[in-house]
Design a protein around this motif. Structure first.
Motif, PDB file in Angstrom:
ATOM      1  N   LYS A 316       0.818  -1.212   0.000  1.00 38.96           N
ATOM      2  CA  LYS A 316       0.000   0.000   0.000  1.00 38.96           C
ATOM      3  C   LYS A 316       0.854   1.265   0.000  1.00 38.96           C
ATOM      4  N   ARG A 317       2.068   1.193   0.545  1.00 35.10           N
ATOM      5  CA  ARG A 317       2.935   2.375   0.612  1.00 35.10           C
ATOM      6  C   ARG A 317       3.844   2.522  -0.605  1.00 35.10           C
ATOM      7  N   ALA A 318       3.851   1.538  -1.493  1.00 42.57           N
ATOM      8  CA  ALA A 318       4.762   1.580  -2.644  1.00 42.57           C
ATOM      9  C   ALA A 318       4.501   2.828  -3.485  1.00 42.57           C
ATOM     10  N   LYS A 319       5.585   3.449  -3.946  1.00 43.65           N
ATOM     11  CA  LYS A 319       5.476   4.690  -4.721  1.00 43.65           C
ATOM     12  C   LYS A 319       5.968   4.546  -6.153  1.00 43.65           C
ATOM     13  N   ARG A 320       6.950   3.680  -6.402  1.00 47.18           N
ATOM     14  CA  ARG A 320       7.545   3.643  -7.738  1.00 47.18           C
ATOM     15  C   ARG A 320       7.414   2.286  -8.412  1.00 47.18           C
ATOM     16  N   ARG A 321       7.867   1.223  -7.731  1.00 46.69           N
ATOM     17  CA  ARG A 321       7.816  -0.075  -8.399  1.00 46.69           C
ATOM     18  C   ARG A 321       7.722  -1.211  -7.391  1.00 46.69           C
ATOM     19  N   ILE A 322       7.064  -2.271  -7.862  1.00 48.82           N
ATOM     20  CA  ILE A 322       6.926  -3.509  -7.106  1.00 48.82           C
ATOM     21  C   ILE A 322       7.275  -4.655  -8.037  1.00 48.82           C
ATOM     22  N   ASP A 323       8.282  -5.436  -7.691  1.00 53.07           N
ATOM     23  CA  ASP A 323       8.644  -6.650  -8.432  1.00 53.07           C
ATOM     24  C   ASP A 323       8.348  -7.850  -7.550  1.00 53.07           C
ATOM     25  N   ARG A 343      -3.093   1.626 -10.298  1.00 51.54           N
ATOM     26  CA  ARG A 343      -3.923   2.808 -10.579  1.00 51.54           C
ATOM     27  C   ARG A 343      -3.232   4.098 -10.152  1.00 51.54           C
ATOM     28  N   ARG A 344      -2.418   4.049  -9.099  1.00 52.56           N
ATOM     29  CA  ARG A 344      -1.756   5.278  -8.657  1.00 52.56           C
ATOM     30  C   ARG A 344      -0.388   5.460  -9.314  1.00 52.56           C
ATOM     31  N   GLY A 345      -0.075   4.651 -10.336  1.00 58.00           N
ATOM     32  CA  GLY A 345       1.117   4.864 -11.141  1.00 58.00           C
ATOM     33  C   GLY A 345       2.335   4.050 -10.771  1.00 58.00           C
ATOM     34  N   VAL A 346       2.204   3.114  -9.840  1.00 62.73           N
ATOM     35  CA  VAL A 346       3.330   2.253  -9.472  1.00 62.73           C
ATOM     36  C   VAL A 346       3.529   1.202 -10.572  1.00 62.73           C
ATOM     37  N   GLU A 347       4.770   0.984 -10.982  1.00 62.00           N
ATOM     38  CA  GLU A 347       5.077  -0.074 -11.945  1.00 62.00           C
ATOM     39  C   GLU A 347       5.060  -1.414 -11.203  1.00 62.00           C
ATOM     40  N   VAL A 348       4.161  -2.299 -11.579  1.00 60.38           N
ATOM     41  CA  VAL A 348       4.024  -3.597 -10.934  1.00 60.38           C
ATOM     42  C   VAL A 348       4.343  -4.682 -11.957  1.00 60.38           C
ATOM     43  N   ALA A 370      -6.165  -5.765 -15.936  1.00 60.03           N
ATOM     44  CA  ALA A 370      -6.067  -4.368 -15.513  1.00 60.03           C
ATOM     45  C   ALA A 370      -4.836  -3.668 -16.072  1.00 60.03           C
ATOM     46  N   GLY A 371      -3.991  -4.383 -16.807  1.00 56.48           N
ATOM     47  CA  GLY A 371      -2.809  -3.774 -17.405  1.00 56.48           C
ATOM     48  C   GLY A 371      -1.524  -3.992 -16.646  1.00 56.48           C
ATOM     49  N   ILE A 372      -1.541  -4.829 -15.610  1.00 55.37           N
ATOM     50  CA  ILE A 372      -0.323  -5.155 -14.862  1.00 55.37           C
ATOM     51  C   ILE A 372       0.466  -6.226 -15.614  1.00 55.37           C
ATOM     52  N   ALA A 373       1.778  -6.059 -15.665  1.00 52.43           N
ATOM     53  CA  ALA A 373       2.638  -6.986 -16.396  1.00 52.43           C
ATOM     54  C   ALA A 373       2.857  -8.260 -15.588  1.00 52.43           C
ATOM     55  N   VAL A 374       2.458  -9.395 -16.139  1.00 47.45           N
ATOM     56  CA  VAL A 374       2.634 -10.696 -15.496  1.00 47.45           C
ATOM     57  C   VAL A 374       3.228 -11.665 -16.509  1.00 47.45           C
ATOM     58  N   HIS A 384       9.450 -20.903  -7.354  1.00 48.05           N
ATOM     59  CA  HIS A 384       9.077 -21.311  -6.007  1.00 48.05           C
ATOM     60  C   HIS A 384       9.302 -20.216  -4.976  1.00 48.05           C
ATOM     61  N   MET A 385       9.719 -19.033  -5.408  1.00 44.37           N
ATOM     62  CA  MET A 385       9.950 -17.947  -4.470  1.00 44.37           C
ATOM     63  C   MET A 385       8.621 -17.428  -3.906  1.00 44.37           C
ATOM     64  N   LYS A 386       8.709 -16.782  -2.756  1.00 44.36           N
ATOM     65  CA  LYS A 386       7.557 -16.125  -2.130  1.00 44.36           C
ATOM     66  C   LYS A 386       8.068 -14.754  -1.699  1.00 44.36           C
ATOM     67  N   SER A 387       8.193 -13.833  -2.666  1.00 44.81           N
ATOM     68  CA  SER A 387       9.065 -12.698  -2.414  1.00 44.81           C
ATOM     69  C   SER A 387       8.709 -11.489  -3.271  1.00 44.81           C
ATOM     70  N   ALA A 388       9.283 -10.361  -2.879  1.00 42.60           N
ATOM     71  CA  ALA A 388       9.112  -9.119  -3.632  1.00 42.60           C
ATOM     72  C   ALA A 388      10.199  -8.132  -3.230  1.00 42.60           C
ATOM     73  N   ALA A 389      10.424  -7.162  -4.088  1.00 38.90           N
ATOM     74  CA  ALA A 389      11.214  -5.981  -3.740  1.00 38.90           C
ATOM     75  C   ALA A 389      10.380  -4.755  -4.085  1.00 38.90           C
ATOM     76  N   ILE A 390      10.472  -3.733  -3.245  1.00 41.10           N
ATOM     77  CA  ILE A 390       9.619  -2.560  -3.368  1.00 41.10           C
ATOM     78  C   ILE A 390      10.463  -1.294  -3.294  1.00 41.10           C
ATOM     79  N   ASP A 391      10.359  -0.458  -4.338  1.00 37.31           N
ATOM     80  CA  ASP A 391      10.939   0.888  -4.343  1.00 37.31           C
ATOM     81  C   ASP A 391      12.428   0.920  -4.045  1.00 37.31           C
ATOM     82  N   ASP A 392      13.179  -0.131  -4.441  1.00 42.55           N
ATOM     83  CA  ASP A 392      14.622  -0.164  -4.175  1.00 42.55           C
ATOM     84  C   ASP A 392      14.933   0.025  -2.699  1.00 42.55           C
ATOM     85  N   GLU A 393      14.015  -0.410  -1.845  1.00 42.87           N
ATOM     86  CA  GLU A 393      14.190  -0.181  -0.412  1.00 42.87           C
ATOM     87  C   GLU A 393      13.891  -1.414   0.423  1.00 42.87           C
TER      88      GLU A 393
END
Length: 505
Positions: A316-323, A343-348, A370-374, A384-393
């Motif tokens: 919910k706090r992501a501002k730029r990108r979510i992988d 919808r708020r412009g985050v690259e997902v 909805a236009g999200i890249a999958v 088999h990963m259960k993971s993400a990186a958010i906003d280079d942080e």
């Protein structure tokens, strides 16, 4: 990985059933009764001299699962076991064909290291991984969640809880689907995205049916080792020829941190000593500290509600990108968070496992709509990963699939790591995997056991859990059958303030 004796949507069926006998050292601790109380933790100001390493395994080019310890996921664990001086406590789903690791554990025990383990077992005493019984016989000090599952089975039968799924859904059951129905509605701004999700087979209660029933077969799904009360090895990697053997895409976090290790030791003792698993474990309280330059938070399932209290707030706090690289994505609340972020412009971007993409509760097609890249993986092995990186942080890691069972039922661990260095490492690894998956799989779903999926037709492994291997599987034939259709979804104009399914009359 799914249990072999449960159905998975239209495709997952039993693979291998192990001996039904009890393992040596099976837990005899009470599985019922009494209020669960958290074990006290020692005071800590963090571990400023500690360290956090992120190990990421790309399975590209690996032809088959192997009984060798040659990838860093495995060699890092082997080094910890061989260097152990006083204790090794580990909780793993099971073990399959990892001779070098088992030999190292046996040698550690022989030189006086205390070695204790917790594994998963179902109500019949079976474990998915074929070397688990050998490991238990070799090490002796191995306990499991069987008694708790049996108690849950008795409770379920006594309350006849299964009847709650008999009523027909308000949105109507899709043709050809017999499992529990989800009536879904997502707000896309000026439109509504509606879906009716269900499994093709009647709901069986397994993790990989979409985790909607929460009946008695919960799983002890951890994958962690605590060595000498100081070193922690944890993540998505099972101790198996496909996991530590390197055939699957996986992640491991290795920490030099007495503080974080003490949290995992408490989780281990709750299971091994107290005999409490699943919903019977006490709440952990806030587990947050500093390890070296990283901030680390840990949440254990089900007591800490890792999706609600950990994963979703970061999305919910992501501002730029979510992988996101994930095995299963069936959680409808996470789906909403990703749609809102888009919808708020985050690259997902999402990479999903091919077998999971056939699940009747998978949400990836809704994200695509909805236009999200999958992209769906095309390796022989699993994403088999259960993971993400958010906003280079931030990095999200651990054993928990992004499913309801991962949060509410199973024994899991999730780490939220604030570290720009590790997040950048993850984003770069994700970029590499993303580029290696052909663009056609951004709009289509490959058959997980077919010529579209890497070496899946020659790896000697039942990749889609239908009891057919390699050339026996129709997907590997010269004229493979078409993939079964997923449950329906569609977009309608938004004429009300909120979206709902079924729409208002």
């Amino acid at each position: 990985m799914p249990r072999p004796h449960f159905l998975f949507a239209a495709t997952v069926v039993v693979a291998t059933v192990l001996s039904g006998c009890d393992t040596p050292g099976s837990s005899t601790s009470p599985e019922h009764g009494g209020q669960a109380h958290a074990r006290p933790l020692p005071p800590s100001t963090g571990d400023p001299s500690g360290s956090v390493r992120l190990l990421l395994n790309n399975p590209t080019g690996r032809a088959t699962p192997v009984d060798r310890c040659e990838v860093e996921l495995c060699t890092s664990l082997l080094a910890l076991i061989e260097g152990a001086q006083t204790s090794i406590d580990f909780a793993v789903y099971g073990m399959r064909n990892q001779s070098e690791l088992l030999a190292a554990l046996k040698a550690a025990k022989a030189r006086g290291v205390r070695v204790r383990a917790v594994v998963d077992r179902d109500v019949d005493g079976d474990n998915y991984y074929s070397s688990t019984n050998t490991m238990a016989a070799t090490l002796g000090q191995v306990r499991d969640d069987r008694k708790v599952d049996q108690g849950l089975e008795r409770d379920q039968k006594a309350s006849d809880r299964g009847n709650k799924f008999d009523a027909e859904p308000t949105c109507g059951r899709p043709d050809g689907f017999a499992g529990y129905v989800q009536c879904l509605a997502y707000d896309l701004g000026d439109r509504c995205l509606l879906a009716t999700h269900a499994s093709r087979e009647p709901f069986s209660g397994s993790e990989d049916d979409g985790d909607t029933g929460k009946v008695f077969n919960k799983i002890m799904h951890h994958k962690f080792f605590v060595v000498d009360g100081r070193y922690l090895w944890t993540g998505s990697t099972n101790v198996s020829d496909s996991g530590t053997g390197g055939y699957n895409a996986n992640l491991i976090v290795v920490l030099d941190s007495p503080t974080v290790s003490s949290w995992y030791t408490r989780e281990f003792e709750t299971m091994w000593t107290d005999g409490k698993y699943h919903q019977r474990k006490p709440e952990s309280g806030e587990l947050r500290t500093t390890v070296g330059d990283a901030e680390v938070q840990v949440l254990f399932s089900p007591q800490d509600k890792a999706i609600s209290n950990g994963v979703r707030p970061l999305l919910k706090r992501a501002k730029r990108r979510i992988d996101i690289a994930v095995f299963f994505l069936t959680n409808k609340a996470i789906t909403k968070d990703l749609l809102d972020a888009h919808r708020r412009g985050v690259e997902v971007r999402v990479i999903l496992d091919a077998t999971a993409a056939t699940n009747g509760y998978t949400k990836h097609e809704l994200l695509r709509e909805a236009g999200i890249a999958v992209k769906v993986d095309v390796w022989g092995g699993k994403m088999h990963m259960k993971s993400a990186a958010i906003d280079d942080e931030y990095v999200i890691a651990g054993s928990m699939n992004w499913t309801s069972a991962g949060e509410w039922d199973n024994d899991e661990n999730t780490l939220l790591i604030k570290s720009p260095a590790l997040a950048t490492q993850y984003h770069e690894f994700f970029d590499q995997m993303w580029a290696e998956i052909p663009e056609q799989w951004a709009t289509r779903n490959p058959d997980p056991e077919s010529r579209d999926s890497g070496t899946s037709c020659t790896d000697g492994f039942d990749n889609d859990y239908d009891n057919l291997v390699d050339a026996e599987d129709p997907g590997c034939s010269a004229n493979p059958p078409p993939m079964l259709e997923l449950p329906p979804h569609w977009v309608v104009a938004k004429d009300k303030i909120t979206c709902q399914h079924p729409p208002r009359g």
